[in-house]
Design a protein around this motif. Structure first.
Motif, PDB file in Angstrom:
ATOM      1  N   GLN A 156      -2.454 -12.484   1.868  1.00 19.00           N
ATOM      2  CA  GLN A 156      -2.727 -13.863   2.237  1.00 19.00           C
ATOM      3  C   GLN A 156      -1.425 -14.618   2.549  1.00 19.00           C
ATOM      4  OE1 GLN A 156      -5.794 -15.084   2.502  1.00 19.00           O
ATOM      5  NE2 GLN A 156      -6.981 -13.449   1.504  1.00 19.00           N
TER       6      GLN A 156
ATOM      7  N   SER B 231       0.829  -1.201   0.000  1.00 20.58           N
ATOM      8  CA  SER B 231       0.000   0.000   0.000  1.00 20.58           C
ATOM      9  C   SER B 231       0.865   1.252   0.000  1.00 20.58           C
ATOM     10  CB  SER B 231      -0.924   0.004   1.210  1.00 20.58           C
ATOM     11  OG  SER B 231      -0.172   0.088   2.413  1.00 20.58           O
TER      12      SER B 231
ATOM     13  N   SER C 114     -10.523  -6.595   3.253  1.00 27.55           N
ATOM     14  CA  SER C 114      -9.854  -5.511   2.561  1.00 27.55           C
ATOM     15  C   SER C 114      -9.102  -6.034   1.338  1.00 27.55           C
ATOM     16  CB  SER C 114      -8.876  -4.805   3.506  1.00 27.55           C
ATOM     17  OG  SER C 114      -8.100  -3.855   2.805  1.00 27.55           O
ATOM     18  N   ALA C 115      -9.058  -5.207   0.301  1.00 20.84           N
ATOM     19  CA  ALA C 115      -8.309  -5.566  -0.906  1.00 20.84           C
ATOM     20  C   ALA C 115      -6.812  -5.571  -0.649  1.00 20.84           C
ATOM     21  CB  ALA C 115      -8.655  -4.592  -2.024  1.00 20.84           C
ATOM     22  N   GLN C 116      -6.369  -4.924   0.417  1.00 24.53           N
ATOM     23  CA  GLN C 116      -4.939  -4.853   0.742  1.00 24.53           C
ATOM     24  C   GLN C 116      -4.507  -5.948   1.715  1.00 24.53           C
ATOM     25  OE1 GLN C 116      -4.507  -0.845   2.191  1.00 24.53           O
ATOM     26  NE2 GLN C 116      -4.503   0.034   0.131  1.00 24.53           N
ATOM     27  N   TYR C 117      -5.426  -6.852   2.035  1.00 22.54           N
ATOM     28  CA  TYR C 117      -5.098  -7.951   2.953  1.00 22.54           C
ATOM     29  C   TYR C 117      -4.186  -8.950   2.248  1.00 22.54           C
ATOM     30  CZ  TYR C 117      -5.753 -11.823   6.249  1.00 22.54           C
ATOM     31  OH  TYR C 117      -5.550 -12.833   7.151  1.00 22.54           O
TER      32      TYR C 117
END
Length: 312
Positions: A163, A119, A158-161
């Motif tokens: 994995q 990010s 969140s899209a910024q998570y």
């Protein structure tokens, strides 16, 4: 005839009472013996382990067919266990000072791997570290390590998570169970079931986190940071304030104060105590007692010396 019927009825009642009494006593005795036998065979549950046996099901377990959801009581218990696993970490127990002895305080940032993204906020943190005088590109010189994995947003929705963080960090040769590493985090969990669990095991790493739970904060080890938005500037001040991109800037003086010292009235106790921080090197506090027309009536033993230093 009537007397005979009366005696027969009384005899029948007496026999019934005898059967009920002795028969009931035998039944109660059999139940008592069988109960004692069962107690000898199985001594639990006792009061110390009643928490193991629940007399009811949690509502979300019934609604989700036993599937463990974020924020469910079972997951919360597992989260609490995971968080407290290294809750005893302190600098003297989970930080290797030997890494800092030879080269001083140097920070190594893991290089960004191909295909990995981070990010804007995490990029600002990394850039600030790389631009500082503490950065080193050589991990053998490093005292502190910063991951190249963006862990600021640990909201699963969140899209910024990111994995599979556990699998990634365990593959790093320098990880060493997180020792001498620092992990940054701003958000964790999903609304409304926010949690302290980051979704991976931080091990013995220092956690720099916003909105810490008091019971999870490890004093003298973890770092409480403010929650900032992605619009927060990487560098502050007007053009020219930051010389040669030196973060933090090298300055001769850390703190300088020059002003009047109140001898009486509101605020006098505070200002009179400031002389304790004056060391004549990087912290300078110069005060004068010449305040008001009658300051000489209230002068103390330090006034003459303070006035002399102030006027130099």
């Amino acid at each position: 005839m009537q007397a005979r019927k009366k005696y027969i009825l009384l005899a029948f009642c007496a026999a019934w009472l005898l059967v009920f009494y002795f028969g009931g006593a035998q039944i109660r005795l059999l139940k008592l013996l069988s109960h004692r036998k069962n107690e000898e065979a199985r001594q639990w549950p006792q009061w110390v382990d009643r928490h193991i046996l629940r007399g009811y099901a949690y509502v979300d377990e019934l609604q989700n067919d036993g599937e463990v959801q974020l924020g469910s009581p079972k997951s919360k218990r597992e989260t609490r266990t995971n968080i407290y696993k290294n809750s005893r970490c302190r600098m003297e127990t989970c930080f290797d000072y030997a890494k800092c002895a030879r080269h001083g305080f140097k920070v190594y940032v893991y290089p960004l791997e191909k295909g990995e993204h981070m990010s804007e906020s995490y990029q600002k943190i990394i850039t600030s570290i790389v631009d500082s005088r503490y950065y080193t590109h050589n991990p053998q010189e490093a005292c502190l390590f910063v991951l190249n994995i963006d862990t600021l947003d640990r909201d699963r929705l969140s899209a910024q998570y990111v994995q599979n963080v556990n699998e990634k960090i365990l593959g790093y040769p320098l990880w060493n169970e997180g020792r001498n590493h620092v992990i940054f985090n701003l958000y964790s969990g999903t609304w409304p079931n926010y949690t302290e669990d980051l979704g991976f095991d931080i091990g013995q790493a220092i956690l720099a986190k916003a909105s810490f739970y008091v019971e999870h904060f490890r004093p003298g080890f973890d770092i409480s940071i403010p929650l900032f938005s992605k619009e927060h500037p990487q560098k502050g001040g007007e053009r020219g304030w930051l010389v040669h991109n030196n973060v933090p800037p090298r300055r001769k003086y850390l703190l300088v104060f020059k002003g009047k010292r109140y001898l009486t009235g509101i605020g006098s106790d505070t200002r009179n105590a400031l002389h304790h921080i004056h060391n004549g090197k990087d912290i300078i506090s110069l005060t004068t007692c010449k305040h008001g027309k009658d300051w000489e009536k209230h002068k103390d033993g330090r006034c003459d010396k303070d006035n002399e230093e102030y006027e130099q």
